[in-house]
Scaffold this active site. Structure first.
Site, PDB file in Angstrom:
ATOM      1  N   LYS A  29       0.848  -1.181   0.000  1.00 56.31           N
ATOM      2  CA  LYS A  29       0.000   0.000   0.000  1.00 56.31           C
ATOM      3  C   LYS A  29       0.883   1.229   0.000  1.00 56.31           C
ATOM      4  O   LYS A  29       2.014   1.203   0.498  1.00 56.31           O
ATOM      5  CB  LYS A  29      -0.903   0.040   1.248  1.00 56.31           C
TER       6      LYS A  29
ATOM      7  N   GLY B  52     -21.310   5.867   3.794  1.00 60.16           N
ATOM      8  CA  GLY B  52     -20.394   6.242   2.731  1.00 60.16           C
ATOM      9  C   GLY B  52     -20.963   5.957   1.357  1.00 60.16           C
ATOM     10  O   GLY B  52     -21.264   4.808   1.024  1.00 60.16           O
TER      11      GLY B  52
ATOM     12  N   GLY C 196     -19.531   7.051  -1.700  1.00 59.02           N
ATOM     13  CA  GLY C 196     -18.579   7.322  -2.761  1.00 59.02           C
ATOM     14  C   GLY C 196     -18.817   6.378  -3.924  1.00 59.02           C
ATOM     15  O   GLY C 196     -19.916   5.839  -4.096  1.00 59.02           O
TER      16      GLY C 196
ATOM     17  N   VAL D 249     -17.885   3.266  -4.569  1.00 57.92           N
ATOM     18  CA  VAL D 249     -18.312   1.913  -4.216  1.00 57.92           C
ATOM     19  C   VAL D 249     -19.679   1.932  -3.537  1.00 57.92           C
ATOM     20  O   VAL D 249     -20.569   1.153  -3.881  1.00 57.92           O
ATOM     21  CB  VAL D 249     -17.272   1.232  -3.307  1.00 57.92           C
TER      22      VAL D 249
END
Length: 358
Positions: free
Chosen positions: A80, A177, A179, A181
């Site tokens: 990452k 959330g 966003g 996705v």
């Protein structure tokens, strides 16, 4: 923070601190494990409160990628990267070209991709400097729809485990959330007949989902106590903790966010409360499947078929948890560790890797 003690404890192979004076780029690349293949994981662009917070995030996320890729059956290790700064900046080209140069310096040990705060266009800038990037516009592009598909299948598997049917008609799902996705997931759930309760820091996203899918909007902090059957965290990590778990009124937690458990003990707490938890890196593996398809040349249809397999993978994790009497998060770790150990234990044959001819 004792960095070497920390990376040794978490099992990391390499952590690289990167700085480019001209662009103002400040980044961290964490490579956790390359047993299964090159370390793949997205690039997160975030305004961290401190350098230490950025390091911890990179370490946790990269370790999670190792387990995610292993459980998904991909020949990829875990890594990452994080960029420290304001992800709303319009001055992106030089930042991400700098990131690409540092990624390239690792010679293919790490492959970067899109994550929170970054876009397909950002990855196109990275691609100007390195081939070790996935999710670029000319190839697989935005992985969010495939990620959402996998989370949807994880929710179906969780429903089957808890109620004996994968049907979601009449079930209420609280999504935190909205966003890329979360919005795709809302669409999938709406098509399946689920009722939605939603929240997001961006009011325009909430308004859009309310209008399109008849969702009920709640304030940010009220999502934890929403009366629902399923809680789907699709924002940042660490949201299952001492404060939020006692407020949950759901039977299932299954969502797209990474590192949902603030600490492992919170997985034990969910288990004690009778809440079925679909481990995050199993449920949200659709995104990395999409990226893997770019590296291997899979078609879009094949990527979606592979994401659909998350249904069976989640059920296998639940079965192992039940048969061994351990929490589901621990069962998922065991599945990943067994695959990594098996590959690590394979005997090399002559000519020895990496010197064998291609």
């Amino acid at each position: 923070m004792h960095y070497f003690d920390t990376i040794a404890e978490m099992g990391h192979e390499q952590v690289v601190f990167c700085h480019d004076k001209a662009s103002g780029y400040r980044g961290i690349i964490a490579i956790h494990d390359t047993t299964l293949g090159p370390a793949l994981g997205g690039c997160r662009f975030w305004s961290y409160a401190s350098d230490e917070e950025a390091v911890v995030d990179a370490l946790r996320l990269s370790r999670g990628m190792t387990y995610k890729n292993a459980v998904a059956g991909l020949n990829l290790g875990g890594g990452k990267s994080v960029i420290i700064g304001n992800n709303k900046t319009p001055h992106r080209e030089m930042l991400f070209r700098a990131h690409g140069r540092f990624v390239d310096s690792l010679g293919g040990r790490y492959v970067t991709a899109e994550d929170v705060g970054t876009t397909v266009e950002d990855m196109d800038f990275v691609h100007m400097e390195t081939t070790h990037v996935a999710g670029i516009g000319s190839k697989s592009g935005d992985p969010s729809s495939v990620t959402a598909r996998g989370v949807f299948r994880a929710i179906q598997a969780s429903a089957f485990q808890r109620w004996g049917s994968k049907e979601l008609t009449g079930r209420t799902v609280a999504i935190q959330g909205l966003g890329s996705v979360g919005s795709h997931l809302a669409r999938e759930l709406h098509r399946a007949g689920a009722d939605l309760v939603v929240t997001d820091i961006d009011a325009t996203r909430v308004d859009r989902v309310v209008k399109e899918f008849g969702a009920t909007a709640v304030p940010l902090d009220d999502i934890y106590a929403a009366r629902a059957d399923i809680f789907a965290p699709c924002a940042l990590g660490g949201i299952l903790n001492d404060d939020t778990i006692p407020r949950l009124q759901v039977e299932i937690v299954s969502g797209a966010a990474n590192n949902q458990l603030l600490e492992d003990r919170h997985g034990d707490e969910l288990e004690a409360r009778g809440v079925l938890y679909a481990p995050d890196y199993v449920a949200n593996a659709g995104g990395v499947i999409n990226v893997y398809s770019e590296l291997t040349g899979w078609s879009r249809d094949r990527s979606l078929r592979k994401a659909d397999e998350i249904y069976e993978t989640v059920l296998s994790v639940f079965a192992l948890a039940k048969s061994t009497g351990i929490p589901t998060y621990m069962a998922a770790d065991r599945v990943a560790e067994q695959r990594i150990a098996a590959v690590r234990g394979m005997m090399r044959t002559w000519p020895q890797y990496p010197n064998k001819e291609s």
